[in-house]
Design an enzyme around this catalytic site. Structure first.
Site, short mmCIF file in Angstrom:
data_model
loop_
_atom_site.label_atom_id
_atom_site.label_comp_id
_atom_site.label_asym_id
_atom_site.label_seq_id
_atom_site.Cartn_x
_atom_site.Cartn_y
_atom_site.Cartn_z
N ASP A 294 -2.77 -1.69 10.42
CA ASP A 294 -2.84 -1.69 8.95
C ASP A 294 -3.43 -2.99 8.38
O ASP A 294 -3.81 -3.04 7.22
CB ASP A 294 -1.45 -1.49 8.34
CG ASP A 294 -0.98 -0.04 8.42
OD1 ASP A 294 -1.82 0.84 8.70
OD2 ASP A 294 0.22 0.19 8.19
N LYS B 228 0.84 -1.19 0.00
CA LYS B 228 0.00 0.00 0.00
C LYS B 228 0.88 1.24 0.00
O LYS B 228 2.07 1.23 0.37
CB LYS B 228 -0.94 0.02 1.21
CG LYS B 228 -0.27 0.13 2.57
CD LYS B 228 0.06 1.57 3.01
CE LYS B 228 0.80 1.61 4.34
NZ LYS B 228 1.39 2.94 4.63
#
Length: 292
Positions: free
Chosen positions: A137, A11
């Site tokens: 996350d 990401k």
């Protein structure tokens, strides 16, 4: 099902703001997460012998309970009293300690793979509730796509997809401790201008305007990381000079990503950082695009 092959996607943060430090030591954040196509490869296989075994292509990675993959598998095995074992083979491609959630996305893939492999019948939402206990996350890495992330990162709101665009990733030959960056971030001492305009990025995403998305990007953690590691600013400057609409640091760094609206310029930037006059700036360079 006795085995499963998985792709664990990295990401970037299209915008990252830190609002305050909480009493529990964590920080309240408001950031836009974006999955990219750069990914690790993970093979999971059931074994008759109990236990968790991990093999990886990088000798310095832990293969015990210090690895998030191990902890993800153990969490589910303990909860569901799984007697069989599991063997994991990790081919690491996402840069390590780079601000790209490499460890978190590997753990997310293990949560997903264990659920399938042992037929646990958990929904993604149920997996996310378990995943957040290991890392803020990991729920996003299960969700993937484009999302507004709030709280400590566990409150996720889907956003309009980032339009297709070339993205150049470059990590200098340093590693950055997320803990160090947050410990040295003094939010109350920063001027208002240090906070990125997250809402403007959201508005640009709703218009599918890649140029405005890029121009509005920002990362408050650069106030710490770039101060200690000036090579990050050097990479940002090189990317912009080579045609990036904008370039910022991802997460706590040190990876820098540049968003381009022209594939030729992106390839030229990649080649310059990988092979050309700017190759001294970065140890790892990738040309990728948003995961959709």
């Amino acid at each position: 099902m006795d085995s499963i092959k998985l792709q664990a996607y990295g990401k970037i943060n299209l915008s990252l703001d830190v609002l305050r430090q909480r009493e529990d030591g964590y920080h309240d954040v408001r950031m836009i997460m974006q999955t990219v196509k750069l990914h690790d490869n993970i093979d999971l296989q059931k074994t008759r012998e109990p236990g968790i075994r991990i093999k990886t292509n990088l000798s310095f990675l832990p293969v015990n309970e210090n690895n998030l993959m191990y902890r993800a598998a153990k969490l589910l095995m303990d909860e569901f009293d799984i007697k069989e074992g599991v063997s994991m083979q990790l081919k690491k491609v996402i840069p390590v300690s780079a601000g790209m959630a490499g460890g978190s996305t590997d753990a997310a893939s293990v949560f997903y793979g264990m659920n399938k492999l042992f037929d646990l019948k958990l929904s993604i939402e149920e997996l996310k509730k378990r995943a957040v206990t290991l890392g803020a996350d990991i729920p996003f890495c299960l969700m993937r796509g484009t999302a507004l992330s709030e709280g400590i990162g566990e409150i996720l709101t889907p956003l309009p997809k980032l339009p297709p665009c070339p993205i150049v990733l470059a990590k200098p030959a340093i590693s950055v401790s997320t803990k160090f960056v947050y410990q040295n971030l003094h939010v109350n001492d920063l001027p208002g201008s240090a906070h990125p305009d997250v809402d403007s990025v959201i508005e640009a995403l709703s218009r599918h305007d890649i140029k405005d998305v890029a121009e509005c990007m920002g990362n408050i953690l650069e106030t710490v990381t770039c101060t200690h590691y000036p090579e990050i600013e050097d990479i940002k400057a090189a990317m912009k000079e080579l045609g990036a609409v904008n370039a910022i640091m991802s997460g706590s760094g040190p990876t820098v990503f540049g968003i381009f609206d022209d594939e030729h310029k992106a390839k030229k930037c990649y080649e310059s950082l990988r092979f050309g006059k700017n190759k001294h700036l970065a140890k790892q360079v990738y040309l990728t695009e948003p995961w959709r």
